[in-house]
Design an enzyme around this catalytic site. Structure first.
Site, short mmCIF file in Angstrom:
data_model
loop_
_atom_site.label_atom_id
_atom_site.label_comp_id
_atom_site.label_asym_id
_atom_site.label_seq_id
_atom_site.Cartn_x
_atom_site.Cartn_y
_atom_site.Cartn_z
N THR A 46 0.80 -1.44 0.09
CA THR A 46 -0.12 -0.32 0.15
C THR A 46 1.14 0.89 0.14
O THR A 46 0.32 2.41 -0.40
CB THR A 46 -1.11 0.56 1.21
OG1 THR A 46 -0.48 -0.46 2.11
CG2 THR A 46 -2.47 -1.04 1.00
N THR A 47 1.92 1.49 0.75
CA THR A 47 3.55 1.73 0.78
C THR A 47 3.70 2.42 -0.85
O THR A 47 3.46 4.49 -1.05
CB THR A 47 3.70 1.87 1.45
OG1 THR A 47 3.52 1.76 2.42
CG2 THR A 47 5.11 3.39 1.44
N TYR A 109 -13.03 -1.67 1.60
CA TYR A 109 -14.52 -1.19 2.21
C TYR A 109 -15.63 -1.42 1.89
O TYR A 109 -16.37 -1.83 2.14
CB TYR A 109 -14.03 -0.14 0.27
CG TYR A 109 -16.05 0.55 -0.13
CD1 TYR A 109 -15.71 2.04 0.66
CD2 TYR A 109 -16.86 0.05 -0.54
CE1 TYR A 109 -17.04 2.60 0.30
CE2 TYR A 109 -17.65 0.59 -0.54
CZ TYR A 109 -18.07 1.99 -0.27
OH TYR A 109 -18.92 2.81 -0.62
N TYR A 134 -1.86 -9.31 5.02
CA TYR A 134 -1.80 -8.11 5.90
C TYR A 134 -3.38 -7.39 6.59
O TYR A 134 -3.56 -7.25 5.33
CB TYR A 134 -1.66 -6.56 4.81
CG TYR A 134 -0.80 -4.91 4.48
CD1 TYR A 134 -0.84 -5.24 6.28
CD2 TYR A 134 -0.58 -3.95 4.01
CE1 TYR A 134 -0.44 -3.47 6.14
CE2 TYR A 134 -0.72 -3.25 4.10
CZ TYR A 134 -0.09 -3.32 5.95
OH TYR A 134 -0.40 -1.90 6.19
N ARG A 139 -7.35 1.84 7.94
CA ARG A 139 -6.93 1.95 5.88
C ARG A 139 -7.91 0.87 5.63
O ARG A 139 -8.44 1.54 4.39
CB ARG A 139 -5.50 1.34 5.37
CG ARG A 139 -4.16 2.30 5.83
CD ARG A 139 -4.62 3.71 5.34
NE ARG A 139 -4.40 4.27 4.03
CZ ARG A 139 -3.25 4.73 3.90
NH1 ARG A 139 -1.91 4.92 4.22
NH2 ARG A 139 -3.69 4.54 2.46
N LYS A 162 1.09 -10.04 7.95
CA LYS A 162 1.81 -8.48 8.53
C LYS A 162 1.25 -7.60 9.48
O LYS A 162 -0.38 -7.28 9.00
CB LYS A 162 2.32 -7.93 7.95
CG LYS A 162 2.53 -5.88 7.39
CD LYS A 162 2.78 -4.98 6.13
CE LYS A 162 3.08 -3.78 6.82
NZ LYS A 162 3.12 -3.06 5.67
N ILE A 205 7.93 -4.99 8.59
CA ILE A 205 8.02 -4.68 7.12
C ILE A 205 7.53 -2.84 7.55
O ILE A 205 6.54 -2.64 7.60
CB ILE A 205 6.35 -5.40 6.22
CG1 ILE A 205 7.13 -7.07 6.39
CG2 ILE A 205 6.27 -5.00 5.53
CD1 ILE A 205 5.07 -7.50 5.68
#
Length: 294
Positions: A46-47, A109, A134, A139, A162, A205
């Site tokens: 996502t980064t 979502y 993850y 988020r 993660k 991470i």
């Protein structure tokens, strides 16, 4: 299966002034991370702003990272989506390109049930690429409960998680499950690295590893040796720096941090914007405090 221990870098995606991926910067960036002691590279988590990256860009950049890394550390490619079918397609593409594993964020979502989470990851794992789950509910609006982690650990092809819930009680419960299942757990919050490794995490991470790979590698090495007094002192020393990396939504601040150390990875793609001036001042001050910039 433990794919890596220590520091996996949650990579940003460098964009040039023309808006395209800057491969000259990407090559320098890879060497910066590896020379700093990172033990895994993770593009398009996502980064890496994967939601704004086109399929052709994704394929070309993944190929590039794998080729330039040349087997020195594992390359774990982000393959998440809120569509299970799309996540499976991305996982297959990453596998075909030579990724060592995929990092798959929970469907965002949609807010699926715990059963939906299990079925989603079961489908992705069936593609054949080793999967690291993850969990980042702040988020995605969906949280993987510890009892669900226990189910995921029993699915062939899912090799770890993660964990970035930010909830210490949940983190401890998840760590207990992972220890019982011999399931690799990685910290997803830089600020909790020392606590997480004390609870049995294999490493972190990390977003902070982008501008500060040596510091984060040192922190994990201290924890791995059981030297928690020095690890705690280092964690305290970098705390303001880590907090400043999240003064706006990730990866806005870390992209600015990379510019400040001399690796211009560009600004995020819209709808993300450049770091606000007052936050830039805070970030720069925190980086000076720990010697990352003068």
């Amino acid at each position: 299966m433990t794919l890596f221990t220590g520091v996996g870098a949650a990579m940003v995606t460098p964009f040039g002034k023309d808006g395209n991926i800057d491969y000259n910067v990407l090559e320098r960036y890879i060497e910066h991370l590896l020379s700093g002691g990172t033990t895994a590279l993770i593009p398009f988590g996502t980064t890496g702003e994967p939601a704004t990256v086109k399929a052709a860009e994704y394929e070309q950049a993944v190929k590039f990272v794998i080729a330039k890394t040349n087997g020195r550390v594992p390359v774990i490619v982000g393959a998440g989506s809120n569509s299970t079918a799309v996540a499976c397609e991305r996982a297959k593409k990453a596998k075909d390109l030579g990724a060592d594993a995929v990092l798959v964020v929970t469907p965002y979502y949609n807010k699926c049930t715990q059963r939906g989470i299990v079925e989603h990851y079961k489908a992705v794992a069936a593609v054949g690429a080793p999967v690291i789950v993850y969990n980042v509910p702040t988020r995605t609006c969906v949280n993987i409960l510890p009892k669900t982690i226990a189910e995921l650990a029993d699915i062939d092809g899912i090799i770890g998680i993660k964990e970035a819930s930010g909830d210490i009680d949940q983190f401890q419960d998840a760590a207990k499950v992972c220890a019982q299942k011999d399931f690799a757990m990685y910290c997803g919050d830089d600020s909790l690295t020392t606590i997480a490794m004390a609870l049995g995490c294999k490493g972190v991470i990390s977003v902070a590893a982008n501008p500060a790979p040596k510091i984060m590698s040192e922190l994990c090495a201290l924890c791995d040796k059981g030297n928690y007094a020095e690890a705690r002192a280092l964690q305290f020393r970098i705390s303001e720096f880590v907090h400043s990396l999240f003064c706006e939504v990730n990866p806005i601040p870390v992209k600015k941090a990379m510019q400040l150390i001399g690796l211009d990875v560009g600004t995020p793609r819209l709808p993300l914007t450049e770091l606000e001036p007052e936050h830039t001042d805070r970030l720069a001050a925190a980086m000076r405090e720990i010697g990352l910039i003068k």
